[in-house]
Design a protein around this motif. Sequence first.
Motif, mmCIF file in Angstrom:
data_model
loop_
_atom_site.group_PDB
_atom_site.id
_atom_site.type_symbol
_atom_site.label_atom_id
_atom_site.label_comp_id
_atom_site.label_asym_id
_atom_site.label_seq_id
_atom_site.Cartn_x
_atom_site.Cartn_y
_atom_site.Cartn_z
ATOM 1 N N GLY A 9 0.899 -1.071 0.031
ATOM 2 C CA GLY A 9 0.067 0.108 -0.124
ATOM 3 C C GLY A 9 0.926 1.163 -0.045
ATOM 4 O O GLY A 9 1.882 1.119 0.588
ATOM 5 N N GLY A 10 0.354 2.539 -0.650
ATOM 6 C CA GLY A 10 0.999 3.555 -0.668
ATOM 7 C C GLY A 10 1.559 4.132 0.547
ATOM 8 O O GLY A 10 2.575 4.647 1.054
ATOM 9 N N SER A 11 0.615 3.751 1.794
ATOM 10 C CA SER A 11 0.627 4.690 3.109
ATOM 11 C C SER A 11 1.679 3.659 3.917
ATOM 12 O O SER A 11 2.583 4.112 4.526
ATOM 13 N N THR A 12 1.598 2.401 3.506
ATOM 14 C CA THR A 12 2.866 1.600 4.280
ATOM 15 C C THR A 12 4.045 1.961 3.858
ATOM 16 O O THR A 12 5.007 1.976 4.596
ATOM 17 N N LEU A 13 4.262 2.115 2.432
ATOM 18 C CA LEU A 13 5.617 2.456 1.894
ATOM 19 C C LEU A 13 6.298 3.513 2.110
ATOM 20 O O LEU A 13 7.241 3.497 2.638
ATOM 21 N N ALA A 14 5.304 4.508 2.444
ATOM 22 C CA ALA A 14 5.735 5.867 2.754
ATOM 23 C C ALA A 14 6.340 5.680 4.317
ATOM 24 O O ALA A 14 7.120 6.434 4.719
ATOM 25 N N ALA A 15 5.800 4.949 5.013
ATOM 26 C CA ALA A 15 6.000 4.855 6.291
ATOM 27 C C ALA A 15 7.441 3.795 6.892
ATOM 28 O O ALA A 15 7.697 3.776 7.577
#
Length: 261
Positions: A9-15
Motif C-alpha cells: 500500500g502507498g501509505s505503508t511504503l511511505a512509513a
Amino acid sequence: MARFVMKCGGSTLAALPDAFFQDLRELQESGTQPVIVHGGGPAINETLGKLGIESRFANGLRVTDEATLDVVEMVLAGRINKEIVRKLQQSGAKALGLSGTDGMLIRAEPVANADEIGFVGDVTDVNAELIEGVIALGYVPVIAPIGINDQGQRFNINADTAAGAVASKLGVETMIVVTDVPGIMRTRDGVKQVMPQATFADIEEMIASGEIYGGMIPKVRAAMKCLHGNVREVLIVDGAEPRVLSRAVREGGIGTRIVRE
C-alpha cells in the motif's frame, strides 16, 4: 535468477524505514529482480476529500466515476508512484515508475457490476515484455494499478488484483505482500503467535470466529486475491522488520504463507 513481485500500500511504503529500501537495493545488486505493484487508498481518500468529492465503496471496491478516476490516476501514477521511485533511488537502487496505461502494461475490461461502480476494471492481460525490458535495463519496475482498454478507456484496478495478475503473467509463484503486521496472528495457550501457514479454509474459519477482525480482514482477503493464475502462495510480512525482503526471498520462516489448500 530469482524474481519476486511485491505488493504494498502507498501509505505503508511511505512509513517504511530507509533500511527497507536498502535491503531492496542489495537484493537487486545481488541479481534478484524485484517488481513492485503499489496501491494508495488513503492518499486517494485524502485528495478526494480536499476536492470535495465523496469516497464511496461497494463490496470493497471504490465507486469510480470520471472525476474520481482523474484523482485516482493523479495520486497513484503521479504522487505515490514517484515517491516510491525517489525512495528507491535515494537508497542507491535504480527504479522506473510505470502506470498500467504505459505501453498498454495492464489491459483491462469493466468489472461485472460496472453499472453500479463505474470505471473499475478486471485485468485481461499484462504486457510482460515491457516489464522484462525494464528489468533487463537494470531497473526495478514500480507499477501503479491503472488499466486501459483498446479504446483508450482508463480503469481503476484493485492493487491486489493487479499485483496477482502481474505475478501470474511473469510466472512468479510466490508473491510478497508488505504490510504493517507480522502476519496472521493466532492465540495459542494465551499467547499471540504468527501462523507460519494458513489456507483459505483456515482464514474463513478465523474470520467467522472473530480471531481475524477489523482492519486485518481486508488485508487477508486482499492477499487471497493475489492468488491468481500461476501464483501458488502469498507471503504476508511486516515491512518494518529488519531485512524482511532478503529473509522472505532467501531464508523463509518469516510472516504467514497463504496457500489455496
